[in-house]
Every structure is written in C-alpha cells, then in structure tokens.
Design a protein around this motif. Sequence first.
Motif, mmCIF file in Angstrom:
data_model
loop_
_atom_site.group_PDB
_atom_site.id
_atom_site.type_symbol
_atom_site.label_atom_id
_atom_site.label_comp_id
_atom_site.label_asym_id
_atom_site.label_seq_id
_atom_site.Cartn_x
_atom_site.Cartn_y
_atom_site.Cartn_z
ATOM 1 N N MET A 160 78.287 4.543 -54.255
ATOM 2 C CA MET A 160 76.836 4.437 -54.365
ATOM 3 C C MET A 160 76.424 3.050 -54.843
ATOM 4 O O MET A 160 75.450 2.470 -54.351
ATOM 5 C CB MET A 160 76.302 5.498 -55.331
ATOM 6 C CG MET A 160 76.346 6.924 -54.799
ATOM 7 S SD MET A 160 75.589 7.109 -53.157
ATOM 8 C CE MET A 160 73.991 6.368 -53.399
ATOM 9 N N GLN A 161 77.171 2.503 -55.786
ATOM 10 C CA GLN A 161 76.843 1.175 -56.302
ATOM 11 C C GLN A 161 76.985 0.125 -55.202
ATOM 12 O O GLN A 161 76.116 -0.752 -55.045
ATOM 13 C CB GLN A 161 77.746 0.838 -57.479
ATOM 14 C CG GLN A 161 77.353 -0.435 -58.205
ATOM 15 C CD GLN A 161 78.154 -0.632 -59.475
ATOM 16 O OE1 GLN A 161 79.369 -0.416 -59.495
ATOM 17 N NE2 GLN A 161 77.486 -1.026 -60.544
ATOM 18 N N ALA A 162 78.054 0.228 -54.403
ATOM 19 C CA ALA A 162 78.257 -0.728 -53.318
ATOM 20 C C ALA A 162 77.143 -0.622 -52.285
ATOM 21 O O ALA A 162 76.650 -1.638 -51.772
ATOM 22 C CB ALA A 162 79.623 -0.492 -52.664
ATOM 23 N N SER A 164 74.438 -3.588 -51.461
ATOM 24 C CA SER A 164 74.326 -4.119 -50.107
ATOM 25 C C SER A 164 72.904 -3.983 -49.574
ATOM 26 O O SER A 164 72.362 -4.912 -48.952
ATOM 27 C CB SER A 164 75.308 -3.386 -49.185
ATOM 28 O OG SER A 164 75.258 -3.914 -47.881
ATOM 29 N N ALA A 165 72.283 -2.834 -49.825
ATOM 30 C CA ALA A 165 70.914 -2.622 -49.355
ATOM 31 C C ALA A 165 69.946 -3.561 -50.058
ATOM 32 O O ALA A 165 69.036 -4.127 -49.423
ATOM 33 C CB ALA A 165 70.502 -1.170 -49.586
ATOM 34 N N ALA A 166 70.136 -3.768 -51.369
ATOM 35 C CA ALA A 166 69.258 -4.678 -52.110
ATOM 36 C C ALA A 166 69.408 -6.114 -51.617
ATOM 37 O O ALA A 166 68.421 -6.854 -51.505
ATOM 38 C CB ALA A 166 69.567 -4.592 -53.601
ATOM 39 N N ALA A 167 70.631 -6.496 -51.295
ATOM 40 C CA ALA A 167 70.857 -7.835 -50.755
ATOM 41 C C ALA A 167 70.207 -7.981 -49.381
ATOM 42 O O ALA A 167 69.633 -9.023 -49.058
ATOM 43 C CB ALA A 167 72.357 -8.113 -50.666
ATOM 44 N N HIS A 168 70.286 -6.928 -48.578
ATOM 45 C CA HIS A 168 69.731 -6.962 -47.219
ATOM 46 C C HIS A 168 68.205 -7.087 -47.235
ATOM 47 O O HIS A 168 67.629 -7.878 -46.487
ATOM 48 C CB HIS A 168 70.141 -5.690 -46.478
ATOM 49 C CG HIS A 168 69.630 -5.593 -45.076
ATOM 50 N ND1 HIS A 168 70.283 -6.177 -44.010
ATOM 51 C CD2 HIS A 168 68.519 -4.995 -44.562
ATOM 52 C CE1 HIS A 168 69.608 -5.935 -42.890
ATOM 53 N NE2 HIS A 168 68.536 -5.221 -43.206
ATOM 54 N N PHE A 169 67.553 -6.294 -48.110
ATOM 55 C CA PHE A 169 66.088 -6.240 -48.117
ATOM 56 C C PHE A 169 65.454 -7.105 -49.203
ATOM 57 O O PHE A 169 64.232 -7.257 -49.236
ATOM 58 C CB PHE A 169 65.617 -4.796 -48.294
ATOM 59 C CG PHE A 169 65.806 -3.924 -47.082
ATOM 60 C CD1 PHE A 169 65.090 -4.162 -45.924
ATOM 61 C CD2 PHE A 169 66.689 -2.855 -47.105
ATOM 62 C CE1 PHE A 169 65.248 -3.351 -44.809
ATOM 63 C CE2 PHE A 169 66.856 -2.040 -45.997
ATOM 64 C CZ PHE A 169 66.136 -2.290 -44.836
ATOM 65 N N LEU A 204 52.959 2.268 -50.855
ATOM 66 C CA LEU A 204 54.318 2.180 -50.317
ATOM 67 C C LEU A 204 54.483 1.106 -49.250
ATOM 68 O O LEU A 204 55.606 0.814 -48.849
ATOM 69 C CB LEU A 204 54.735 3.541 -49.753
ATOM 70 C CG LEU A 204 55.005 4.611 -50.821
ATOM 71 C CD1 LEU A 204 55.119 5.983 -50.186
ATOM 72 C CD2 LEU A 204 56.263 4.276 -51.602
ATOM 73 N N SER A 205 53.393 0.519 -48.809
ATOM 74 C CA SER A 205 53.488 -0.499 -47.777
ATOM 75 C C SER A 205 54.289 -1.701 -48.273
ATOM 76 O O SER A 205 53.982 -2.281 -49.322
ATOM 77 C CB SER A 205 52.092 -0.957 -47.357
ATOM 78 O OG SER A 205 52.165 -1.958 -46.362
ATOM 79 N N GLY A 206 55.347 -2.047 -47.551
ATOM 80 C CA GLY A 206 56.201 -3.162 -47.922
ATOM 81 C C GLY A 206 57.259 -2.834 -48.952
ATOM 82 O O GLY A 206 58.151 -3.653 -49.211
ATOM 83 N N ARG A 207 57.195 -1.656 -49.562
ATOM 84 C CA ARG A 207 58.204 -1.259 -50.545
ATOM 85 C C ARG A 207 59.520 -0.927 -49.851
ATOM 86 O O ARG A 207 59.541 -0.449 -48.722
ATOM 87 C CB ARG A 207 57.754 -0.021 -51.320
ATOM 88 C CG ARG A 207 56.399 -0.120 -51.969
ATOM 89 C CD ARG A 207 56.443 -0.773 -53.308
ATOM 90 N NE ARG A 207 55.145 -0.706 -53.975
ATOM 91 C CZ ARG A 207 54.830 -1.345 -55.077
ATOM 92 N NH1 ARG A 207 55.719 -2.112 -55.663
ATOM 93 N NH2 ARG A 207 53.629 -1.232 -55.615
ATOM 94 N N VAL A 208 60.613 -1.157 -50.548
ATOM 95 C CA VAL A 208 61.934 -0.776 -50.048
ATOM 96 C C VAL A 208 62.312 0.561 -50.672
ATOM 97 O O VAL A 208 62.356 0.690 -51.897
ATOM 98 C CB VAL A 208 62.994 -1.839 -50.383
ATOM 99 C CG1 VAL A 208 64.366 -1.388 -49.885
ATOM 100 C CG2 VAL A 208 62.613 -3.183 -49.774
ATOM 101 N N VAL A 209 62.561 1.553 -49.819
ATOM 102 C CA VAL A 209 62.885 2.908 -50.266
ATOM 103 C C VAL A 209 64.295 3.256 -49.807
ATOM 104 O O VAL A 209 64.603 3.192 -48.615
ATOM 105 C CB VAL A 209 61.889 3.938 -49.706
ATOM 106 C CG1 VAL A 209 62.226 5.340 -50.234
ATOM 107 C CG2 VAL A 209 60.452 3.556 -50.061
ATOM 108 N N ALA A 210 65.153 3.622 -50.752
ATOM 109 C CA ALA A 210 66.514 4.054 -50.443
ATOM 110 C C ALA A 210 66.572 5.579 -50.492
ATOM 111 O O ALA A 210 66.073 6.192 -51.443
ATOM 112 C CB ALA A 210 67.505 3.464 -51.440
ATOM 113 N N ILE A 211 67.178 6.194 -49.478
ATOM 114 C CA ILE A 211 67.231 7.656 -49.365
ATOM 115 C C ILE A 211 68.668 8.092 -49.123
ATOM 116 O O ILE A 211 69.306 7.635 -48.170
ATOM 117 C CB ILE A 211 66.386 8.176 -48.187
ATOM 118 C CG1 ILE A 211 64.994 7.555 -48.165
ATOM 119 C CG2 ILE A 211 66.298 9.698 -48.213
ATOM 120 C CD1 ILE A 211 64.204 7.898 -46.907
#
Length: 281
Positions: A71-73, A77-82, A6-13
């Motif tokens: 949820m899509q927005a 946005s989170a994917a663009a940020h990270f 999980l190190s460096g992975r982007v996790v959405a919760i």
Amino acid sequence: MPHYDLSGRVVAITGATGGLGSALARKLLAKGARLALFDLDLAAAIRLAQELGGERQVWAWRADVRSYQDMQAAMDSAAAHFGGIDVVIANAGIDEVSPMATMHPAAFDRVIDINLNGVWRTLKAGLPYVASQRGYLMAISSMAAFVHSPLQAHYTASKAGVWAMCDSIRLEVKHLGVGVGSAHPTFFPTPMMDQVHADAAGVKLWGGNKGGLWRMISRDEVVDGVIRGIERRSDMVVLPAQNTLVAKAPGLFRKVTEKLGFKSADIVEAVALAERKAWRA
C-alpha cells in the motif's frame, strides 16, 4: 457546512474495479477529480483507467491491502504521478456467509485482515499525503457495524471495527486539518451481493433482499451518498438516511465522552510521545 470541492482533487480508491469502486470512480471523474485506482487485478484496473480517460486524469496501480509495504509503494507512486493525494477511499472488502462452528479460522482471518486491517493500512499509507493537503480519509463500512446478523461474526466485527477505528483516527488527525469519515450503506447491488444471493444460507437469512428490513437500495444512492459525505467532510454517512437513528444510537454518548475525556492539546502531545517509542518490526 463548507463544500469540499472535488474538482482537481486527487482521489485514491482501493478495490477500484469492484461494483462500488468502479461506480465511485465514474462519479468522481464527472466531478472533475483525478483518480488513482488501486486493485489486486492490475490488468482490470488499467482497463478501467483507460476507459475513463487515460493516465493524465486516471491511472492504475496494483495494491494488496493485506500488505502495508504494498500500500505504501502504491500511494508513493500515485502521489508522484499526480503530484499529491487529497482524498483516500478505503473501499476494498470481502464477505462470506458462514457460522463460527464450521468456518475455517483462515477464512475468518482473511475477512478481518482485508476488511479491517486493510483499511488501517490504506489510511496509514495515505495519511502523509492527505495531511499535506489538509484532505479527507473515507472508509467504507456498513450498516453491519450496528446490525449484527448471524453467520456474519467475521463481517460484522470487521465493519464495527472500521467504524470505531475511524472515530479514533479522527481525533488523532484533527489538528492536521484532516477529516475522517465512515460510510454505512445497507444492502445494495454488487458482485459480493450476487454471491450472497447464490448462497442458500444467505437467501434464508435475508430473504433475497427483496423487501422489509433487508431490502436493497440502488448503487447510485450509495455512490451519491458517499460522495456527498466527502464533499461535506462528514464524520459518518448512513444510507439510506432513515437508518440514521439505528446507526447513531450506539454512539449516542461518544461525542460527550470525547469532549470531556480528551483535550485536543493532550491528544497532540500523546501522539508525539507515542511516536518516540514507536514499535519497530
């Protein structure tokens, strides 16, 4: 089994500021993950993000699991940020103790919409990003998927639905390299359980969860189990482990049925055929 680092992975919760969501966030951060916190209460989510380290490692978005567009927005946005999303944890959920005879239909609809439909919206919105990383989708279900208490038709139906839904989606996305798992903890301390213990009906049903079949386990045990499940890309996580037989008995023949009844190539082709006639609002 291979270890999914999980190190460096982007996790959405989703439900990130709740009892389980915030505890998962802290432990995932300690594992080196970067976190996209989704919650209805944006101010609380931002406070948690700031507490955990700020926007380079952790940031927050308002997200309502009752709206797919929302949820899509948030995912976009989170994917663009990270720069992407590797793991999605569909954690948002609610409950109330109420019999069918007196429960308002709108209350039933709300539980189903958040606990079941909300998980589907969350996983669907995150799938394109997770698929590009050959990542993992996790839905927080419950032992209530298998043990069906009275005054809980809405809750048990939603959690059993999450379990079944994850099994179906897993078959659909296997060829994309995406893992899908459902987590099934028994009772553990959360603000939701505080509400149950403040409800006379809930106390009567489960005896305050002080012992016996309905005793609570620690939140740390649940957090560690969920994260271990992600690291193993598990199909199912049962907490505590001694409940595994109860959880797996209903699906005893599922793997055999899947193997005999659904060829991988047929599933991939069926997905492609279904996409050609996809329903449009």
